[in-house]
Design a protein around this motif. Sequence first.
Motif, PDB file in Angstrom:
ATOM      1  N   MET A   3       0.834  -1.196   0.000  1.00 56.71           N
ATOM      2  CA  MET A   3       0.000   0.000   0.000  1.00 56.71           C
ATOM      3  C   MET A   3       0.867   1.244   0.000  1.00 56.71           C
ATOM      4  SD  MET A   3      -2.615  -1.192   2.981  1.00 56.71           S
ATOM      5  CE  MET A   3      -1.281  -1.926   3.914  1.00 56.71           C
ATOM      6  N   MET A   4       0.262   2.340  -0.433  1.00 55.29           N
ATOM      7  CA  MET A   4       0.894   3.645  -0.362  1.00 55.29           C
ATOM      8  C   MET A   4      -0.086   4.576   0.357  1.00 55.29           C
ATOM      9  SD  MET A   4       2.112   6.211  -3.415  1.00 55.29           S
ATOM     10  CE  MET A   4       0.441   6.477  -3.998  1.00 55.29           C
ATOM     11  N   PHE A   5       0.417   5.312   1.314  1.00 58.47           N
ATOM     12  CA  PHE A   5      -0.381   6.308   2.024  1.00 58.47           C
ATOM     13  C   PHE A   5       0.212   7.673   1.736  1.00 58.47           C
ATOM     14  CE2 PHE A   5      -0.911   2.472   4.493  1.00 58.47           C
ATOM     15  CZ  PHE A   5      -2.258   2.472   4.771  1.00 58.47           C
ATOM     16  N   ARG A   6      -0.647   8.635   1.480  1.00 59.03           N
ATOM     17  CA  ARG A   6      -0.207  10.008   1.253  1.00 59.03           C
ATOM     18  C   ARG A   6      -1.036  10.915   2.149  1.00 59.03           C
ATOM     19  NH1 ARG A   6      -2.103  14.300  -1.152  1.00 59.03           N
ATOM     20  NH2 ARG A   6      -0.711  15.820  -2.060  1.00 59.03           N
ATOM     21  N   CYS A   7      -0.354  11.849   2.823  1.00 54.08           N
ATOM     22  CA  CYS A   7      -1.094  12.816   3.625  1.00 54.08           C
ATOM     23  C   CYS A   7      -0.361  14.147   3.619  1.00 54.08           C
ATOM     24  CB  CYS A   7      -1.316  12.318   5.048  1.00 54.08           C
ATOM     25  SG  CYS A   7       0.172  11.979   5.968  1.00 54.08           S
ATOM     26  N   LYS A   8      -1.152  15.203   3.694  1.00 56.47           N
ATOM     27  CA  LYS A   8      -0.610  16.564   3.767  1.00 56.47           C
ATOM     28  C   LYS A   8      -0.903  17.086   5.159  1.00 56.47           C
ATOM     29  CE  LYS A   8      -0.449  20.897   1.244  1.00 56.47           C
ATOM     30  NZ  LYS A   8      -0.967  21.631   0.089  1.00 56.47           N
ATOM     31  N   ILE A   9       0.153  17.337   5.895  1.00 56.42           N
ATOM     32  CA  ILE A   9       0.061  17.732   7.305  1.00 56.42           C
ATOM     33  C   ILE A   9      -0.049  19.256   7.417  1.00 56.42           C
ATOM     34  CG2 ILE A   9       1.318  17.676   9.513  1.00 56.42           C
ATOM     35  CD1 ILE A   9       0.324  14.923   8.615  1.00 56.42           C
ATOM     36  N   LYS A  10      -0.803  19.721   8.390  1.00 55.90           N
ATOM     37  CA  LYS A  10      -0.869  21.156   8.666  1.00 55.90           C
ATOM     38  C   LYS A  10       0.541  21.637   9.022  1.00 55.90           C
ATOM     39  CE  LYS A  10      -5.490  20.623  10.609  1.00 55.90           C
ATOM     40  NZ  LYS A  10      -6.264  20.539  11.853  1.00 55.90           N
ATOM     41  N   PRO A  11       0.957  22.795   8.491  1.00 58.32           N
ATOM     42  CA  PRO A  11       2.328  23.267   8.745  1.00 58.32           C
ATOM     43  C   PRO A  11       2.705  23.323  10.223  1.00 58.32           C
ATOM     44  CG  PRO A  11       1.329  24.578   7.018  1.00 58.32           C
ATOM     45  CD  PRO A  11       0.237  23.679   7.571  1.00 58.32           C
ATOM     46  N   HIS A  16       5.405  17.754  15.209  1.00 62.87           N
ATOM     47  CA  HIS A  16       4.717  16.737  16.015  1.00 62.87           C
ATOM     48  C   HIS A  16       4.560  15.445  15.223  1.00 62.87           C
ATOM     49  CE1 HIS A  16       2.264  15.055  19.135  1.00 62.87           C
ATOM     50  NE2 HIS A  16       1.199  14.960  18.345  1.00 62.87           N
ATOM     51  N   ASN A  17       4.221  15.567  13.949  1.00 68.70           N
ATOM     52  CA  ASN A  17       4.086  14.402  13.086  1.00 68.70           C
ATOM     53  C   ASN A  17       5.416  13.650  12.986  1.00 68.70           C
ATOM     54  OD1 ASN A  17       2.163  13.011  11.200  1.00 68.70           O
ATOM     55  ND2 ASN A  17       3.844  13.408   9.773  1.00 68.70           N
ATOM     56  N   LEU A  18       6.504  14.385  12.805  1.00 66.85           N
ATOM     57  CA  LEU A  18       7.825  13.763  12.734  1.00 66.85           C
ATOM     58  C   LEU A  18       8.179  13.051  14.036  1.00 66.85           C
ATOM     59  CD1 LEU A  18       9.748  16.552  10.812  1.00 66.85           C
ATOM     60  CD2 LEU A  18       9.331  14.207   9.997  1.00 66.85           C
ATOM     61  N   LYS A  19       7.847  13.662  15.155  1.00 68.75           N
ATOM     62  CA  LYS A  19       8.123  13.049  16.463  1.00 68.75           C
ATOM     63  C   LYS A  19       7.375  11.721  16.595  1.00 68.75           C
ATOM     64  CE  LYS A  19       7.535  13.873  21.384  1.00 68.75           C
ATOM     65  NZ  LYS A  19       7.014  14.767  22.407  1.00 68.75           N
ATOM     66  N   LEU A  20       6.100  11.716  16.220  1.00 67.72           N
ATOM     67  CA  LEU A  20       5.303  10.495  16.306  1.00 67.72           C
ATOM     68  C   LEU A  20       5.816   9.418  15.344  1.00 67.72           C
ATOM     69  CD1 LEU A  20       1.758  12.084  16.583  1.00 67.72           C
ATOM     70  CD2 LEU A  20       2.959  10.827  18.380  1.00 67.72           C
ATOM     71  N   TYR A  38       8.173  -1.002   5.936  1.00 70.54           N
ATOM     72  CA  TYR A  38       7.484   0.283   6.069  1.00 70.54           C
ATOM     73  C   TYR A  38       8.506   1.391   5.861  1.00 70.54           C
ATOM     74  CZ  TYR A  38       3.711   3.221   7.989  1.00 70.54           C
ATOM     75  OH  TYR A  38       2.688   4.119   8.151  1.00 70.54           O
ATOM     76  N   ALA A  39       8.233   2.289   4.958  1.00 65.61           N
ATOM     77  CA  ALA A  39       9.112   3.433   4.720  1.00 65.61           C
ATOM     78  C   ALA A  39       8.251   4.681   4.550  1.00 65.61           C
ATOM     79  CB  ALA A  39       9.953   3.213   3.464  1.00 65.61           C
ATOM     80  N   THR A  40       8.668   5.766   5.187  1.00 65.85           N
ATOM     81  CA  THR A  40       7.958   7.033   5.062  1.00 65.85           C
ATOM     82  C   THR A  40       8.927   8.083   4.533  1.00 65.85           C
ATOM     83  OG1 THR A  40       6.516   6.492   6.921  1.00 65.85           O
ATOM     84  CG2 THR A  40       6.639   8.805   6.304  1.00 65.85           C
ATOM     85  N   TYR A  41       8.428   8.908   3.624  1.00 72.28           N
ATOM     86  CA  TYR A  41       9.224   9.966   3.013  1.00 72.28           C
ATOM     87  C   TYR A  41       8.504  11.294   3.176  1.00 72.28           C
ATOM     88  CZ  TYR A  41      11.429   5.968   0.833  1.00 72.28           C
ATOM     89  OH  TYR A  41      12.057   4.769   0.633  1.00 72.28           O
ATOM     90  N   GLN A  42       9.279  12.344   3.442  1.00 68.94           N
ATOM     91  CA  GLN A  42       8.750  13.704   3.509  1.00 68.94           C
ATOM     92  C   GLN A  42       9.117  14.375   2.190  1.00 68.94           C
ATOM     93  OE1 GLN A  42      10.481  16.031   6.671  1.00 68.94           O
ATOM     94  NE2 GLN A  42       8.817  17.518   6.655  1.00 68.94           N
ATOM     95  N   ASP A  44       9.457  17.457  -0.779  1.00 65.83           N
ATOM     96  CA  ASP A  44      10.130  18.761  -0.781  1.00 65.83           C
ATOM     97  C   ASP A  44       9.295  19.903  -0.227  1.00 65.83           C
ATOM     98  OD1 ASP A  44      12.507  17.798  -1.784  1.00 65.83           O
ATOM     99  OD2 ASP A  44      12.070  18.343  -3.860  1.00 65.83           O
ATOM    100  N   ASP A  45       7.970  19.796  -0.297  1.00 65.41           N
ATOM    101  CA  ASP A  45       7.136  20.882   0.227  1.00 65.41           C
ATOM    102  C   ASP A  45       7.145  20.937   1.754  1.00 65.41           C
ATOM    103  OD1 ASP A  45       5.445  18.791   1.007  1.00 65.41           O
ATOM    104  OD2 ASP A  45       3.799  19.388  -0.298  1.00 65.41           O
ATOM    105  N   GLY A  46       7.699  19.898   2.392  1.00 60.64           N
ATOM    106  CA  GLY A  46       7.824  19.862   3.845  1.00 60.64           C
ATOM    107  C   GLY A  46       6.581  19.429   4.591  1.00 60.64           C
ATOM    108  N   VAL A  47       5.439  19.387   3.934  1.00 57.67           N
ATOM    109  CA  VAL A  47       4.188  19.054   4.623  1.00 57.67           C
ATOM    110  C   VAL A  47       3.526  17.778   4.092  1.00 57.67           C
ATOM    111  CG1 VAL A  47       3.688  21.434   5.337  1.00 57.67           C
ATOM    112  CG2 VAL A  47       2.821  20.581   3.140  1.00 57.67           C
ATOM    113  N   THR A  48       4.010  17.279   2.966  1.00 59.27           N
ATOM    114  CA  THR A  48       3.421  16.071   2.396  1.00 59.27           C
ATOM    115  C   THR A  48       4.304  14.872   2.737  1.00 59.27           C
ATOM    116  OG1 THR A  48       2.474  17.342   0.581  1.00 59.27           O
ATOM    117  CG2 THR A  48       2.581  14.954   0.289  1.00 59.27           C
ATOM    118  N   PHE A  49       3.657  13.811   3.217  1.00 59.53           N
ATOM    119  CA  PHE A  49       4.337  12.578   3.591  1.00 59.53           C
ATOM    120  C   PHE A  49       3.749  11.434   2.780  1.00 59.53           C
ATOM    121  CE2 PHE A  49       5.037  15.426   7.027  1.00 59.53           C
ATOM    122  CZ  PHE A  49       6.263  15.075   7.584  1.00 59.53           C
TER     123      PHE A  49
END
Length: 97
Positions: A3-11, A16-20, A38-42, A44-49
């Motif tokens: 699976m692939m998950f994509r989310c845009k985090i509030k700036p 907090h998201n990175l800490k979790l 499991y691999a997660t990438y941030q 270039d926009d800094g808010v999309t994972f």
Amino acid sequence: MQMMFRCKIKPDQVEHNLKLLRAAFEEFQAVRPEGLRYATYQLDDGVTFVAFVEMAGDPGALRQLEAFQRYRSTLEERCEEPPVMTVLHEVGSYGFR
């Protein structure tokens, strides 16, 4: 299952998201759930994972991991846009396994 998950985090929630996420990955390393990749990438926009997940073992294994559940249970509150999950069907790969 892949699976692939994509989310845009509030700036204001990115740190907090990175800490979790870091806590979840520490837990993955400590528990070493069988069959989990499991691999997660941030981006270039800094808010999309984007996360790529492969579950070859028990799909319920993630529900047993406390740090991952802390990350997941509040994800939608941290998101600027709702998370999107896509099931992936591998056509081919090179060097990923």
